[in-house]
Design a protein around this motif. Structure first.
Motif, PDB file in Angstrom:
ATOM      1  N   THR A  70       0.818  -1.214   0.000  1.00 38.59           N
ATOM      2  CA  THR A  70       0.000   0.000   0.000  1.00 38.59           C
ATOM      3  C   THR A  70       0.853   1.267   0.000  1.00 38.59           C
ATOM      4  O   THR A  70       0.431   2.293  -0.512  1.00 38.59           O
ATOM      5  N   TYR A  73       2.320   1.873  -3.588  1.00 41.56           N
ATOM      6  CA  TYR A  73       1.263   2.241  -4.524  1.00 41.56           C
ATOM      7  C   TYR A  73       1.277   3.735  -4.835  1.00 41.56           C
ATOM      8  O   TYR A  73       1.124   4.139  -5.976  1.00 41.56           O
ATOM      9  N   ASP A  85      -4.587  -3.619  -7.438  1.00 39.70           N
ATOM     10  CA  ASP A  85      -5.843  -2.898  -7.554  1.00 39.70           C
ATOM     11  C   ASP A  85      -6.340  -2.606  -6.143  1.00 39.70           C
ATOM     12  O   ASP A  85      -6.848  -3.493  -5.464  1.00 39.70           O
ATOM     13  N   ARG A  86      -6.166  -1.381  -5.705  1.00 38.59           N
ATOM     14  CA  ARG A  86      -6.516  -0.992  -4.339  1.00 38.59           C
ATOM     15  C   ARG A  86      -7.986  -1.292  -4.030  1.00 38.59           C
ATOM     16  O   ARG A  86      -8.325  -1.720  -2.935  1.00 38.59           O
ATOM     17  N   ASP A  87      -8.875  -1.122  -4.997  1.00 38.39           N
ATOM     18  CA  ASP A  87     -10.299  -1.350  -4.758  1.00 38.39           C
ATOM     19  C   ASP A  87     -10.632  -2.828  -4.593  1.00 38.39           C
ATOM     20  O   ASP A  87     -11.625  -3.179  -3.960  1.00 38.39           O
ATOM     21  N   ALA A  88      -9.834  -3.711  -5.173  1.00 33.22           N
ATOM     22  CA  ALA A  88     -10.094  -5.146  -5.068  1.00 33.22           C
ATOM     23  C   ALA A  88      -9.340  -5.797  -3.907  1.00 33.22           C
ATOM     24  O   ALA A  88      -9.633  -6.930  -3.548  1.00 33.22           O
ATOM     25  N   ARG A  90      -9.426  -6.275  -0.759  1.00 36.36           N
ATOM     26  CA  ARG A  90     -10.349  -6.181   0.367  1.00 36.36           C
ATOM     27  C   ARG A  90     -10.701  -7.573   0.848  1.00 36.36           C
ATOM     28  O   ARG A  90     -10.756  -8.512   0.072  1.00 36.36           O
ATOM     29  N   THR A  93     -13.628  -9.060  -1.083  1.00 32.35           N
ATOM     30  CA  THR A  93     -13.263  -9.627  -2.387  1.00 32.35           C
ATOM     31  C   THR A  93     -12.640 -11.004  -2.213  1.00 32.35           C
ATOM     32  O   THR A  93     -12.962 -11.939  -2.951  1.00 32.35           O
ATOM     33  N   ASP A 130     -12.687  -3.298   5.932  1.00 28.27           N
ATOM     34  CA  ASP A 130     -12.738  -4.222   4.803  1.00 28.27           C
ATOM     35  C   ASP A 130     -11.526  -4.007   3.908  1.00 28.27           C
ATOM     36  O   ASP A 130     -10.880  -4.952   3.479  1.00 28.27           O
ATOM     37  N   ALA A 131     -11.187  -2.758   3.650  1.00 29.51           N
ATOM     38  CA  ALA A 131     -10.029  -2.426   2.818  1.00 29.51           C
ATOM     39  C   ALA A 131      -8.766  -2.461   3.673  1.00 29.51           C
ATOM     40  O   ALA A 131      -8.821  -2.431   4.900  1.00 29.51           O
ATOM     41  N   SER A 133      -6.805  -0.236   4.389  1.00 34.04           N
ATOM     42  CA  SER A 133      -6.534   1.192   4.535  1.00 34.04           C
ATOM     43  C   SER A 133      -5.823   1.546   5.829  1.00 34.04           C
ATOM     44  O   SER A 133      -5.278   2.628   5.957  1.00 34.04           O
TER      45      SER A 133
END
Length: 146
Positions: A70, A73, A85-88, A90, A93, A130-131, A133
């Motif tokens: 992260t 990135y 893919d930061r959005d995936a 998780r 996912t 979930d992420a 982050s």
């Protein structure tokens, strides 16, 4: 290593503070013996990846370490070499694709507000973002602590 070879060698950027120091150094020595360049970096919790002053502009890069993905990135030099893919990236996912292979297949994915309402009766539960982050640490929370 000559300057020309250093420019074309694969540069490994390795998180040094991720386990036994002897293991990290052994990895770096093995890479060097194979003609690679190893850069050992200490990553501080919550801090961005530090600059790497002796990293050639065009050299191929591999980042290694659990705290690197992260941070690399958003790094101006390291980000181009990531397949991420930061959005995936998780938990939800992972569960969608791995199903029963996940440890907590019965876990709920919900909003922070909904979790606080569910815990309002004094209950507690393990909660994590979930992420990846690092918005807060995963742990056992009640409504007040959350």
């Amino acid at each position: 290593m000559s300057t020309e070879n250093r420019e074309t060698a694969v540069h490994w950027v390795i998180q040094a503070n991720r386990g036994a120091a002897l293991d990290v150094e052994a990895m770096a020595e093995t890479l060097r013996a194979d003609g690679h360049v190893a850069h050992l970096l200490t990553l501080e919790k919550g801090a961005p990846a530090p600059e790497i002053p002796d990293l050639p502009d065009a050299a191929p890069i591999v980042c290694h370490g659990p705290g690197f993905l992260t941070r690399a990135y958003g790094h101006p030099r390291l980000g181009a070499g990531l397949f991420f893919d930061r959005d995936a990236f998780r938990w939800s996912t992972f569960r969608a694709f791995w199903g029963e292979a996940m440890l907590a297949t019965d876990a709920d994915v919900t909003t922070l507000e909904a979790a606080q309402k569910r815990l309002a009766d004094g209950a507690s539960a393990f909660i994590r973002p979930d992420a990846d982050s690092k918005a807060f640490d995963g742990g056992v929370y009640d409504a007040e602590g959350l």
